[in-house]
Design a protein around this motif. Sequence first.
Motif, short mmCIF file in Angstrom:
data_model
loop_
_atom_site.label_atom_id
_atom_site.label_comp_id
_atom_site.label_asym_id
_atom_site.label_seq_id
_atom_site.Cartn_x
_atom_site.Cartn_y
_atom_site.Cartn_z
N GLY A 50 0.82 -1.21 0.00
CA GLY A 50 0.00 0.00 0.00
C GLY A 50 0.85 1.26 0.00
O GLY A 50 2.08 1.21 0.00
N ARG A 51 0.15 2.39 0.00
CA ARG A 51 0.83 3.68 0.06
C ARG A 51 0.94 4.10 1.52
O ARG A 51 -0.06 4.17 2.23
N GLU A 52 2.16 4.38 1.97
CA GLU A 52 2.38 4.73 3.37
C GLU A 52 1.79 6.09 3.71
O GLU A 52 1.93 7.05 2.94
N ILE A 53 1.15 6.17 4.86
CA ILE A 53 0.63 7.44 5.37
C ILE A 53 1.67 7.96 6.35
O ILE A 53 1.98 7.30 7.35
N PRO A 54 2.26 9.12 6.09
CA PRO A 54 3.32 9.63 6.96
C PRO A 54 2.80 10.02 8.34
O PRO A 54 1.62 10.31 8.52
N GLY A 55 3.70 10.02 9.31
CA GLY A 55 3.36 10.51 10.63
C GLY A 55 3.34 9.46 11.72
O GLY A 55 3.20 9.80 12.89
N TRP A 56 3.47 8.20 11.38
CA TRP A 56 3.47 7.15 12.40
C TRP A 56 4.87 6.97 12.95
O TRP A 56 5.86 7.12 12.24
N ARG A 57 4.97 6.62 14.22
CA ARG A 57 6.27 6.39 14.84
C ARG A 57 6.72 4.96 14.59
O ARG A 57 5.91 4.04 14.73
N PRO A 58 7.98 4.79 14.24
CA PRO A 58 8.52 3.44 14.06
C PRO A 58 8.36 2.64 15.34
O PRO A 58 8.39 3.22 16.42
N PRO A 59 8.19 1.33 15.30
CA PRO A 59 8.31 0.51 14.11
C PRO A 59 7.00 0.37 13.32
O PRO A 59 6.98 -0.27 12.28
N SER A 60 5.89 0.93 13.81
CA SER A 60 4.61 0.80 13.11
C SER A 60 4.51 1.77 11.94
O SER A 60 5.10 2.84 11.96
N ALA A 61 3.73 1.39 10.94
CA ALA A 61 3.45 2.26 9.81
C ALA A 61 1.99 2.04 9.41
O ALA A 61 1.45 0.95 9.57
N GLU A 62 1.36 3.09 8.90
CA GLU A 62 -0.02 2.98 8.43
C GLU A 62 -0.01 3.14 6.91
O GLU A 62 0.73 3.95 6.37
N TYR A 63 -0.86 2.35 6.25
CA TYR A 63 -0.90 2.33 4.79
C TYR A 63 -2.34 2.38 4.30
O TYR A 63 -3.27 2.03 5.02
N THR A 64 -2.50 2.79 3.05
CA THR A 64 -3.77 2.63 2.35
C THR A 64 -3.51 1.78 1.11
O THR A 64 -2.45 1.86 0.51
N TYR A 65 -4.48 0.97 0.78
CA TYR A 65 -4.41 0.14 -0.43
C TYR A 65 -5.75 0.25 -1.12
O TYR A 65 -6.79 -0.01 -0.51
N THR A 66 -5.75 0.66 -2.38
CA THR A 66 -6.98 0.84 -3.14
C THR A 66 -6.99 -0.12 -4.32
O THR A 66 -5.99 -0.25 -5.02
N THR A 67 -8.13 -0.77 -4.53
CA THR A 67 -8.28 -1.72 -5.62
C THR A 67 -9.69 -1.59 -6.20
O THR A 67 -10.61 -1.19 -5.47
N PRO A 68 -9.88 -1.88 -7.47
CA PRO A 68 -11.23 -1.79 -8.05
C PRO A 68 -12.22 -2.66 -7.29
O PRO A 68 -11.87 -3.73 -6.78
N LEU A 69 -13.45 -2.20 -7.20
CA LEU A 69 -14.51 -2.95 -6.51
C LEU A 69 -14.76 -4.29 -7.21
O LEU A 69 -14.99 -5.30 -6.57
N HIS A 124 -13.77 -6.34 -11.33
CA HIS A 124 -12.94 -6.23 -12.53
C HIS A 124 -13.50 -5.22 -13.53
O HIS A 124 -12.75 -4.56 -14.24
N ASP A 125 -14.81 -5.06 -13.57
CA ASP A 125 -15.43 -4.16 -14.54
C ASP A 125 -16.03 -2.91 -13.88
O ASP A 125 -16.91 -2.27 -14.43
N SER A 126 -15.55 -2.57 -12.68
CA SER A 126 -16.13 -1.47 -11.92
C SER A 126 -15.25 -0.22 -11.97
O SER A 126 -14.03 -0.30 -12.00
N ALA A 127 -15.90 0.94 -11.96
CA ALA A 127 -15.17 2.20 -11.86
C ALA A 127 -15.00 2.61 -10.41
O ALA A 127 -14.24 3.52 -10.10
N GLU A 128 -15.70 1.93 -9.48
CA GLU A 128 -15.56 2.23 -8.06
C GLU A 128 -14.45 1.36 -7.47
O GLU A 128 -14.00 0.40 -8.08
N ALA A 129 -14.04 1.74 -6.26
CA ALA A 129 -12.93 1.04 -5.63
C ALA A 129 -13.24 0.74 -4.17
O ALA A 129 -14.18 1.26 -3.59
N ILE A 130 -12.41 -0.12 -3.61
CA ILE A 130 -12.39 -0.38 -2.18
C ILE A 130 -11.04 0.14 -1.68
O ILE A 130 -10.01 -0.19 -2.27
#
Length: 68
Positions: A16-35, A37-43
């Motif tokens: 995923g894409r890291e969200i800055p601002g977390w203290r090591p050793p933890s990290a927060e991420y976001t991961y986006t994927t289509p809802l 295969h044929d959808s324009a929306e995502a999760i």
Amino acid sequence: MVRDALKVIGRDPTAGREIPGWRPPSAEYTYTTPLAHDSAEAITIVYTHTPGMGVTVVYYFRDPLVLG
């Protein structure tokens, strides 16, 4: 598609894409994927990763953003 995304995250928590601002050793991420295969929306999954402790899904939501 959520299950597929969780498998990807499980194999590589840094997939995923890291969200800055977390203290090591933890990290927060976001991961986006289509809802579907044929959808324009995502999760979008927001999760944390701590080495040695694994991944914790904080929340996920249906993202009305149209993927390009």
